[in-house]
Scaffold this motif. Structure first.
Motif, PDB file in Angstrom:
ATOM      1  N   VAL A  46       6.502  -0.510   7.986  1.00  0.00           N
ATOM      2  CA  VAL A  46       6.601   0.932   7.712  1.00  0.00           C
ATOM      3  C   VAL A  46       7.637   1.280   6.649  1.00  0.00           C
ATOM      4  CG1 VAL A  46       5.817   1.580  10.001  1.00  0.00           C
ATOM      5  CG2 VAL A  46       8.244   1.339   9.602  1.00  0.00           C
ATOM      6  N   GLU A  47       8.604   0.438   6.438  1.00  0.00           N
ATOM      7  CA  GLU A  47       9.676   0.763   5.504  1.00  0.00           C
ATOM      8  C   GLU A  47       9.238   0.699   4.046  1.00  0.00           C
ATOM      9  OE1 GLU A  47      13.355  -1.185   6.297  1.00  0.00           O
ATOM     10  OE2 GLU A  47      13.177  -0.822   8.441  1.00  0.00           O
ATOM     11  N   VAL A  98       0.854  -1.180   0.000  1.00  0.00           N
ATOM     12  CA  VAL A  98       0.000   0.000   0.000  1.00  0.00           C
ATOM     13  C   VAL A  98       0.892   1.232   0.000  1.00  0.00           C
ATOM     14  CG1 VAL A  98      -1.792   1.243   1.258  1.00  0.00           C
ATOM     15  CG2 VAL A  98      -1.830  -1.257   1.198  1.00  0.00           C
ATOM     16  N   ALA A  99       0.721   2.082  -1.012  1.00  0.00           N
ATOM     17  CA  ALA A  99       1.599   3.247  -1.214  1.00  0.00           C
ATOM     18  C   ALA A  99       1.659   4.148   0.012  1.00  0.00           C
ATOM     19  CB  ALA A  99       1.132   4.030  -2.434  1.00  0.00           C
ATOM     20  N   SER A 133       4.015   5.751   6.788  1.00  0.00           N
ATOM     21  CA  SER A 133       4.151   6.644   7.934  1.00  0.00           C
ATOM     22  C   SER A 133       3.099   6.256   8.973  1.00  0.00           C
ATOM     23  CB  SER A 133       4.014   8.109   7.522  1.00  0.00           C
ATOM     24  OG  SER A 133       2.734   8.350   6.986  1.00  0.00           O
ATOM     25  N   GLU A 134       3.296   6.718  10.183  1.00  0.00           N
ATOM     26  CA  GLU A 134       2.536   6.225  11.328  1.00  0.00           C
ATOM     27  C   GLU A 134       1.017   6.386  11.224  1.00  0.00           C
ATOM     28  OE1 GLU A 134       2.455   6.870  16.117  1.00  0.00           O
ATOM     29  OE2 GLU A 134       4.327   7.231  15.054  1.00  0.00           O
TER      30      GLU A 134
END
Length: 68
Positions: A37-38, A8-9, A13-14
């Motif tokens: 997250v990476e 998922v693009a 980020s959090e």
């Protein structure tokens, strides 16, 4: 139990990650959802008697996320 991995693009980020995890875990048939997250990798465990891969992808896209 079926395992599914998608990318998922926006899941890098959090805030989007928490939104995505909350969305997925509320859905009947999605037993587990982990987001990396990476690279935006989303690993899912599905009960295919309750939800299909195409339904999961549709759910994610309707929430405004983009599958890579």
């Amino acid at each position: 139990m079926r395992r599914l991995t998608i990318y998922v693009a926006e899941a890098k980020s959090e805030r989007p990650i928490h939104e995505l995890e909350d969305l997925l875990l509320k859905e009947p048939g999605i037993e587990r959802a982990l987001v990396d997250v990476e690279d935006g990798e989303v690993k899912l465990e599905l009960d295919e008697t309750k939800i299909k891969e195409s339904q999961v992808i549709g759910l994610i896209e309707r929430a405004g996320f983009h599958i890579e």
